[in-house]
Scaffold this motif. Structure first.
Motif, PDB file in Angstrom:
ATOM      1  N   ASN A   1       0.852  -1.195   0.000  1.00 19.38           N
ATOM      2  CA  ASN A   1       0.000   0.000   0.000  1.00 19.38           C
ATOM      3  C   ASN A   1       0.887   1.243   0.000  1.00 19.38           C
ATOM      4  OD1 ASN A   1      -1.639   2.154   0.619  1.00 19.38           O
ATOM      5  ND2 ASN A   1      -2.716   1.127   2.292  1.00 19.38           N
ATOM      6  N   ARG A   2       0.867   1.993  -1.074  1.00 22.80           N
ATOM      7  CA  ARG A   2       1.807   3.115  -1.183  1.00 22.80           C
ATOM      8  C   ARG A   2       1.437   4.276  -0.268  1.00 22.80           C
ATOM      9  NH1 ARG A   2       0.046   6.983  -5.085  1.00 22.80           N
ATOM     10  NH2 ARG A   2      -1.989   6.382  -5.885  1.00 22.80           N
ATOM     11  N   HIS A   3       0.242   4.252   0.327  1.00 25.06           N
ATOM     12  CA  HIS A   3      -0.148   5.305   1.271  1.00 25.06           C
ATOM     13  C   HIS A   3       0.265   4.966   2.706  1.00 25.06           C
ATOM     14  CE1 HIS A   3      -2.554   7.163  -1.836  1.00 25.06           C
ATOM     15  NE2 HIS A   3      -3.113   5.992  -2.074  1.00 25.06           N
ATOM     16  N   SER A   4       0.751   3.747   2.903  1.00 24.84           N
ATOM     17  CA  SER A   4       0.929   3.216   4.254  1.00 24.84           C
ATOM     18  C   SER A   4       2.339   3.445   4.788  1.00 24.84           C
ATOM     19  CB  SER A   4       0.633   1.711   4.206  1.00 24.84           C
ATOM     20  OG  SER A   4       0.749   1.148   5.486  1.00 24.84           O
TER      21      SER A   4
ATOM     22  N   TRP B   1      -1.965   5.758   7.401  1.00 24.78           N
ATOM     23  CA  TRP B   1      -2.057   6.001   5.957  1.00 24.78           C
ATOM     24  C   TRP B   1      -2.065   7.504   5.724  1.00 24.78           C
ATOM     25  CZ3 TRP B   1      -6.864   2.389   5.146  1.00 24.78           C
ATOM     26  CH2 TRP B   1      -6.441   1.059   5.173  1.00 24.78           C
ATOM     27  N   ILE B   2      -1.264   7.919   4.763  1.00 28.44           N
ATOM     28  CA  ILE B   2      -1.267   9.323   4.367  1.00 28.44           C
ATOM     29  C   ILE B   2      -2.185   9.462   3.166  1.00 28.44           C
ATOM     30  CG2 ILE B   2       0.164  11.209   3.494  1.00 28.44           C
ATOM     31  CD1 ILE B   2       2.349  10.230   5.330  1.00 28.44           C
ATOM     32  N   LEU B   3      -3.350  10.038   3.404  1.00 28.73           N
ATOM     33  CA  LEU B   3      -4.396  10.178   2.380  1.00 28.73           C
ATOM     34  C   LEU B   3      -4.683  11.680   2.281  1.00 28.73           C
ATOM     35  CD1 LEU B   3      -6.672   7.348   3.856  1.00 28.73           C
ATOM     36  CD2 LEU B   3      -5.171   7.119   1.876  1.00 28.73           C
ATOM     37  N   ARG B   4      -3.671  12.412   1.837  1.00 27.10           N
ATOM     38  CA  ARG B   4      -3.747  13.868   1.866  1.00 27.10           C
ATOM     39  C   ARG B   4      -5.101  14.377   1.401  1.00 27.10           C
ATOM     40  NH1 ARG B   4       1.601  16.258  -0.268  1.00 27.10           N
ATOM     41  NH2 ARG B   4       0.862  15.466  -2.229  1.00 27.10           N
ATOM     42  N   PRO B   5      -5.813  15.246   2.147  1.00 28.94           N
ATOM     43  CA  PRO B   5      -5.320  16.033   3.278  1.00 28.94           C
ATOM     44  C   PRO B   5      -5.518  15.375   4.649  1.00 28.94           C
ATOM     45  CG  PRO B   5      -7.503  16.787   2.708  1.00 28.94           C
ATOM     46  CD  PRO B   5      -7.180  15.642   1.776  1.00 28.94           C
TER      47      PRO B   5
ATOM     48  N   VAL C   1      -4.720  12.091   7.498  1.00 33.74           N
ATOM     49  CA  VAL C   1      -3.926  10.930   7.907  1.00 33.74           C
ATOM     50  C   VAL C   1      -4.849  10.035   8.727  1.00 33.74           C
ATOM     51  CG1 VAL C   1      -1.990  10.117   9.327  1.00 33.74           C
ATOM     52  CG2 VAL C   1      -1.733  12.180   7.936  1.00 33.74           C
ATOM     53  N   GLN C   2      -4.815   8.731   8.439  1.00 31.80           N
ATOM     54  CA  GLN C   2      -5.624   7.768   9.195  1.00 31.80           C
ATOM     55  C   GLN C   2      -4.676   6.928  10.047  1.00 31.80           C
ATOM     56  OE1 GLN C   2      -9.047   7.164   9.317  1.00 31.80           O
ATOM     57  NE2 GLN C   2      -8.626   5.525  10.795  1.00 31.80           N
ATOM     58  N   LEU C   3      -4.808   7.036  11.362  1.00 27.62           N
ATOM     59  CA  LEU C   3      -3.998   6.206  12.265  1.00 27.62           C
ATOM     60  C   LEU C   3      -4.697   4.855  12.415  1.00 27.62           C
ATOM     61  CD1 LEU C   3      -1.973   5.409  14.420  1.00 27.62           C
ATOM     62  CD2 LEU C   3      -3.016   7.031  15.969  1.00 27.62           C
ATOM     63  N   ASN C   4      -4.020   3.789  12.008  1.00 28.29           N
ATOM     64  CA  ASN C   4      -4.661   2.470  11.983  1.00 28.29           C
ATOM     65  C   ASN C   4      -4.360   1.609  13.201  1.00 28.29           C
ATOM     66  OD1 ASN C   4      -5.816   2.776   9.350  1.00 28.29           O
ATOM     67  ND2 ASN C   4      -3.741   2.585   8.534  1.00 28.29           N
ATOM     68  N   THR C   5      -3.111   1.571  13.611  1.00 32.22           N
ATOM     69  CA  THR C   5      -2.760   0.713  14.742  1.00 32.22           C
ATOM     70  C   THR C   5      -1.520   1.257  15.437  1.00 32.22           C
ATOM     71  OG1 THR C   5      -2.366  -1.591  15.431  1.00 32.22           O
ATOM     72  CG2 THR C   5      -1.453  -0.945  13.297  1.00 32.22           C
TER      73      THR C   5
ATOM     74  N   GLU D   1      -5.538  17.000   8.914  1.00 29.13           N
ATOM     75  CA  GLU D   1      -6.121  16.370  10.099  1.00 29.13           C
ATOM     76  C   GLU D   1      -5.727  14.910  10.189  1.00 29.13           C
ATOM     77  OE1 GLU D   1     -10.260  17.093   9.107  1.00 29.13           O
ATOM     78  OE2 GLU D   1     -10.515  14.937   8.790  1.00 29.13           O
ATOM     79  N   ILE D   2      -5.743  14.409  11.415  1.00 28.28           N
ATOM     80  CA  ILE D   2      -5.434  13.004  11.670  1.00 28.28           C
ATOM     81  C   ILE D   2      -6.626  12.388  12.377  1.00 28.28           C
ATOM     82  CG2 ILE D   2      -3.867  11.437  12.890  1.00 28.28           C
ATOM     83  CD1 ILE D   2      -1.893  13.935  12.673  1.00 28.28           C
ATOM     84  N   ASP D   3      -7.083  11.267  11.853  1.00 29.93           N
ATOM     85  CA  ASP D   3      -8.268  10.609  12.394  1.00 29.93           C
ATOM     86  C   ASP D   3      -7.921   9.217  12.899  1.00 29.93           C
ATOM     87  OD1 ASP D   3     -10.449  12.504  11.804  1.00 29.93           O
ATOM     88  OD2 ASP D   3      -9.795  12.203   9.739  1.00 29.93           O
ATOM     89  N   LEU D   4      -8.643   8.787  13.927  1.00 30.71           N
ATOM     90  CA  LEU D   4      -8.448   7.433  14.455  1.00 30.71           C
ATOM     91  C   LEU D   4      -9.739   6.961  15.121  1.00 30.71           C
ATOM     92  CD1 LEU D   4      -8.150   7.540  17.833  1.00 30.71           C
ATOM     93  CD2 LEU D   4      -6.033   8.653  17.218  1.00 30.71           C
ATOM     94  N   GLU D   5      -9.790   5.648  15.341  1.00 32.64           N
ATOM     95  CA  GLU D   5     -10.876   5.040  16.107  1.00 32.64           C
ATOM     96  C   GLU D   5     -10.261   4.359  17.311  1.00 32.64           C
ATOM     97  OE1 GLU D   5     -11.747   2.786  12.851  1.00 32.64           O
ATOM     98  OE2 GLU D   5     -12.944   4.366  11.941  1.00 32.64           O
TER      99      GLU D   5
END
Ligand SMILES: CC(C)(COP(=O)(O)OP(=O)(O)OC[C@H]1O[C@@H](n2cnc3c(N)ncnc32)[C@H](O)[C@@H]1OP(=O)(O)O)[C@@H](O)C(=O)NCCC(=O)NCCS
Length: 150
Positions: free
Chosen positions: A38-41, A59-63, A65-69, A100-104
């Motif tokens: 995954n080139r975004h990872s 993952w960097i999904l400009r604009p 960022v998704q924090l996964n683990t 922004e950076i998002d997470l669950e």
């Protein structure tokens, strides 16, 4: 403590850290390996005294960022390892002009919620029955200050 890009040789240690935290959604070695395609990872390792102390994947999904683990080994807890991994992720976010950076996070994971609040994340939503069809997930977000991205 050294924060560096993860390598294949780290994945066994990552998997051992995951299983040391019962109930934490584990990726396993194969999961980390799959991220290489995954080139975004981005997966980072924290290393202390030659040992793998923790990891983070985002993952960097400009604009955005998704924090996964994110997890830290039992022998290394409460020494700033997770905070350092988050700090490095924030540097990636700034350099990639992410806003922004998002997470669950599991609503019952008080330690992680405290960590994220301390690093500037706020609760922006909730997904009921997200984990194992029982626990809710809190959605947390950190908006990057403008000066961080200039
Ligand atoms: C949550 C986790 C990543 C924290 O890792 P850590 O390296 O121990 O965290 P840090 O040392 O960087 O903590 C920084 C701050 O966060 C807060 N914090 C971290 N863990 C905490 C806990 N268990 N209880 C309360 N506050 C906590 C504290 O404010 C802490 O500062 P302090 O130690 O000076 O009080 C770790 O407990 C872990 O791996 N848990 C299992 C996996 C997990 O839940 N990951 C999060 C997924 S969303």
């Amino acid at each position: 403590m050294l924060i560096r890009r993860a390598k294949k040789e780290d994945y066994a240690a990552f998997a051992a850290i995951e299983t040391a935290h019962p109930g934490y959604p584990a990726w396993g070695q194969n999961g980390f390996e799959a991220e290489e395609k995954n080139r975004h990872s981005v997966t980072l390792a924290a290393e202390e005294g030659g040992a793998v102390a923790g990891f983070i994947n985002f993952w960097i999904l400009r604009p955005q960022v998704q924090l996964n683990t994110l997890a830290v080994g039992k022998d290394f807890l409460r020494r700033g390892t997770a905070s350092a991994l988050i700090g490095k992720m924030l540097e990636y976010a700034a350099k990639n002009l992410c806003r922004e950076i998002d997470l669950e996070v599991n609503e019952n994971n008080a330690g992680a919620i405290a960590l994220y609040r301390r690093r500037g994340f706020e609760v922006v939503g909730k997904r009921p029955k997200f984990y194992n069809n029982t626990d809710a997930a809190l959605l947390m977000r950190r908006v990057m200050p403008v000066e961080d991205t200039l």
